[in-house]
Write a protein that holds these residues in place. Structure first.
Motif, PDB file in Angstrom:
ATOM      1  N   ASN A   1       0.863  -1.192   0.000  1.00 14.45           N
ATOM      2  CA  ASN A   1       0.000   0.000   0.000  1.00 14.45           C
ATOM      3  C   ASN A   1       0.891   1.231   0.000  1.00 14.45           C
ATOM      4  O   ASN A   1       2.110   1.125  -0.205  1.00 14.45           O
ATOM      5  N   ALA A   2       0.336   2.401   0.264  1.00 16.45           N
ATOM      6  CA  ALA A   2       1.106   3.649   0.175  1.00 16.45           C
ATOM      7  C   ALA A   2       2.210   3.712   1.217  1.00 16.45           C
ATOM      8  O   ALA A   2       3.195   4.462   1.048  1.00 16.45           O
ATOM      9  N   ALA A   3       2.070   2.881   2.280  1.00 17.11           N
ATOM     10  CA  ALA A   3       3.070   2.941   3.343  1.00 17.11           C
ATOM     11  C   ALA A   3       4.212   1.964   3.144  1.00 17.11           C
ATOM     12  O   ALA A   3       5.216   2.011   3.867  1.00 17.11           O
ATOM     13  N   GLY A   4       4.091   1.026   2.220  1.00 17.00           N
ATOM     14  CA  GLY A   4       5.167   0.085   1.989  1.00 17.00           C
ATOM     15  C   GLY A   4       4.684  -1.271   1.518  1.00 17.00           C
ATOM     16  O   GLY A   4       3.510  -1.443   1.152  1.00 17.00           O
ATOM     17  N   SER A   5       5.601  -2.216   1.544  1.00 18.48           N
ATOM     18  CA  SER A   5       5.306  -3.579   1.076  1.00 18.48           C
ATOM     19  C   SER A   5       5.764  -4.582   2.119  1.00 18.48           C
ATOM     20  O   SER A   5       6.719  -4.330   2.874  1.00 18.48           O
ATOM     21  N   VAL A   6       5.083  -5.756   2.132  1.00 15.91           N
ATOM     22  CA  VAL A   6       5.495  -6.843   3.015  1.00 15.91           C
ATOM     23  C   VAL A   6       5.263  -8.166   2.296  1.00 15.91           C
ATOM     24  O   VAL A   6       4.201  -8.377   1.706  1.00 15.91           O
ATOM     25  N   PRO A   7       6.280  -9.052   2.291  1.00 13.29           N
ATOM     26  CA  PRO A   7       6.062 -10.383   1.680  1.00 13.29           C
ATOM     27  C   PRO A   7       5.491 -11.343   2.713  1.00 13.29           C
ATOM     28  O   PRO A   7       5.792 -11.256   3.899  1.00 13.29           O
ATOM     29  N   SER A   8       4.659 -12.253   2.228  1.00 12.86           N
ATOM     30  CA  SER A   8       4.149 -13.314   3.096  1.00 12.86           C
ATOM     31  C   SER A   8       5.212 -14.379   3.277  1.00 12.86           C
ATOM     32  O   SER A   8       6.265 -14.369   2.618  1.00 12.86           O
ATOM     33  N   ASN A   9       4.954 -15.297   4.205  1.00 12.56           N
ATOM     34  CA  ASN A   9       5.768 -16.514   4.250  1.00 12.56           C
ATOM     35  C   ASN A   9       5.549 -17.296   2.955  1.00 12.56           C
ATOM     36  O   ASN A   9       4.527 -17.143   2.278  1.00 12.56           O
ATOM     37  N   SER A  10       6.501 -18.138   2.621  1.00 11.99           N
ATOM     38  CA  SER A  10       6.367 -18.975   1.432  1.00 11.99           C
ATOM     39  C   SER A  10       5.596 -20.259   1.763  1.00 11.99           C
ATOM     40  O   SER A  10       5.793 -20.853   2.827  1.00 11.99           O
ATOM     41  N   ALA A  11       4.711 -20.642   0.843  1.00 13.00           N
ATOM     42  CA  ALA A  11       3.966 -21.901   0.969  1.00 13.00           C
ATOM     43  C   ALA A  11       4.474 -22.862  -0.091  1.00 13.00           C
ATOM     44  O   ALA A  11       4.781 -22.460  -1.225  1.00 13.00           O
ATOM     45  N   THR A  12       4.588 -24.131   0.291  1.00  9.70           N
ATOM     46  CA  THR A  12       5.165 -25.137  -0.605  1.00  9.70           C
ATOM     47  C   THR A  12       4.066 -25.934  -1.295  1.00  9.70           C
ATOM     48  O   THR A  12       3.079 -26.338  -0.665  1.00  9.70           O
ATOM     49  N   LEU A  13       4.242 -26.160  -2.579  1.00 13.02           N
ATOM     50  CA  LEU A  13       3.323 -26.979  -3.372  1.00 13.02           C
ATOM     51  C   LEU A  13       3.907 -28.381  -3.509  1.00 13.02           C
ATOM     52  O   LEU A  13       5.026 -28.553  -3.992  1.00 13.02           O
ATOM     53  N   THR A  14       3.136 -29.367  -3.066  1.00 14.83           N
ATOM     54  CA  THR A  14       3.545 -30.774  -3.233  1.00 14.83           C
ATOM     55  C   THR A  14       2.665 -31.400  -4.298  1.00 14.83           C
ATOM     56  O   THR A  14       1.432 -31.360  -4.201  1.00 14.83           O
ATOM     57  N   VAL A  15       3.288 -31.933  -5.319  1.00 13.53           N
ATOM     58  CA  VAL A  15       2.565 -32.571  -6.429  1.00 13.53           C
ATOM     59  C   VAL A  15       2.945 -34.053  -6.450  1.00 13.53           C
ATOM     60  O   VAL A  15       4.129 -34.389  -6.536  1.00 13.53           O
ATOM     61  N   THR A  16       1.937 -34.916  -6.340  1.00  9.82           N
ATOM     62  CA  THR A  16       2.208 -36.354  -6.338  1.00  9.82           C
ATOM     63  C   THR A  16       1.742 -36.977  -7.644  1.00  9.82           C
ATOM     64  O   THR A  16       0.776 -36.505  -8.270  1.00  9.82           O
ATOM     65  N   ALA A  17       2.423 -38.035  -8.038  1.00  4.54           N
ATOM     66  CA  ALA A  17       2.028 -38.755  -9.247  1.00  4.54           C
ATOM     67  C   ALA A  17       0.838 -39.650  -8.914  1.00  4.54           C
ATOM     68  O   ALA A  17       0.806 -40.285  -7.856  1.00  4.54           O
ATOM     69  N   PRO A  18      -0.169 -39.708  -9.790  1.00  9.06           N
ATOM     70  CA  PRO A  18      -1.293 -40.618  -9.525  1.00  9.06           C
ATOM     71  C   PRO A  18      -0.820 -42.070  -9.534  1.00  9.06           C
ATOM     72  O   PRO A  18       0.108 -42.441 -10.249  1.00  9.06           O
ATOM     73  N   VAL A  19      -1.482 -42.876  -8.693  1.00 11.53           N
ATOM     74  CA  VAL A  19      -1.159 -44.301  -8.584  1.00 11.53           C
ATOM     75  C   VAL A  19      -2.096 -45.088  -9.488  1.00 11.53           C
ATOM     76  O   VAL A  19      -3.323 -44.946  -9.404  1.00 11.53           O
ATOM     77  N   ALA A  20      -1.529 -45.893 -10.374  1.00 11.67           N
ATOM     78  CA  ALA A  20      -2.336 -46.689 -11.306  1.00 11.67           C
ATOM     79  C   ALA A  20      -3.236 -47.661 -10.550  1.00 11.67           C
ATOM     80  O   ALA A  20      -2.930 -48.058  -9.419  1.00 11.67           O
ATOM     81  N   PRO A  21      -4.357 -48.061 -11.144  1.00 12.54           N
ATOM     82  CA  PRO A  21      -5.270 -48.982 -10.456  1.00 12.54           C
ATOM     83  C   PRO A  21      -4.628 -50.341 -10.183  1.00 12.54           C
ATOM     84  O   PRO A  21      -3.835 -50.840 -10.982  1.00 12.54           O
ATOM     85  N   THR A  22      -5.007 -50.915  -9.065  1.00 13.07           N
ATOM     86  CA  THR A  22      -4.647 -52.290  -8.724  1.00 13.07           C
ATOM     87  C   THR A  22      -5.920 -53.004  -8.302  1.00 13.07           C
ATOM     88  O   THR A  22      -6.679 -52.483  -7.475  1.00 13.07           O
TER      89      THR A  22
END
Length: 207
Positions: A51-72
């Motif tokens: 905003n007009a008074a300045g900037s602030v970064p948030s904490n970082s959030a991690t994205l975890t992507v998993t591979a789908p497991v084939a049917p058994t």
């Protein structure tokens, strides 16, 4: 989707970043990624609120992507024996990344509309004897066919009396019991008669 909540003098502006690189157009309080790929696994996302008074970064959030497991397939369809005119039901159990889809086949030909974990045939005819049924289970990771289960269709066997009712002698006022034993394709029904006239309600193996 990633979401941030911020306070401060309005107006507040938002800029989402992947790592420390601005994401074009990602300028609201929430950000939804495009469809993910395995290479996105471990990526971090944060937002810089200004905003007009300045900037602030948030904490970082991690994205975890998993591979789908084939049917058994964990429980295979079992072979079934029925009489002509009866239906037969085949069932499968499978695991794997949801959603799982099912397609039953007679031999190797898809059965229209047979797309659940179980399949019940129409009323069977003798020509169905020896037919095989299987199901192909599919998800985003691949497909697996079940083992084939065999349908045995038998013609019903007419009743045969194996033990005839025996004659009975009683005194006046006593009851008399008559019993029969029979074999043949179940279910067997019974109707006792006095002479040749049906006796109401006398429909079990003894009277």
């Amino acid at each position: 989707m990633f979401t941030a909540t911020a306070a401060g003098t309005a107006p507040l502006s938002y800029q989402w970043q992947k790592g420390a690189t601005n994401i074009a157009g990602a300028t609201s309080s929430s950000y939804t990624t495009p469809a993910t790929i395995l290479a996105d696994n471990g990526s971090t996302f944060r937002v810089v609120v200004t905003n007009a008074a300045g900037s602030v970064p948030s904490n970082s959030a991690t994205l975890t992507v998993t591979a789908p497991v084939a049917p058994t397939i964990t429980s295979q369809p079992a072979s079934v024996m029925v009489n002509v005119g009866q239906t037969a039901t085949f069932t499968v159990a499978a695991t794997g990344t949801a959603p799982l889809s099912y397609q039953w086949q007679k031999g190797t030909t898809n059965i229209a509309g047979a797309t659940s974990a179980s399949y019940t045939t129409p009323a069977t005819i003798l020509a169905d004897n020896g037919s095989t049924f299987r199901v192909v289970v599919t998800n985003a990771a691949g497909s697996v066919p079940s083992n084939s289960a065999t349908l045995t269709v038998t013609a019903p066997v007419a009743p045969t009396i194996t033990s005839q009712p025996a004659s009975v002698m009683v005194n006046v006022g006593q009851t008399a019991t008559f019993t029969v034993a029979a074999t043949g394709t179940a279910p067997l029904s019974y109707q006792w008669q006095k002479g040749t006239t049906n006796i109401a309600g006398a429909t079990s193996a003894s009277y």
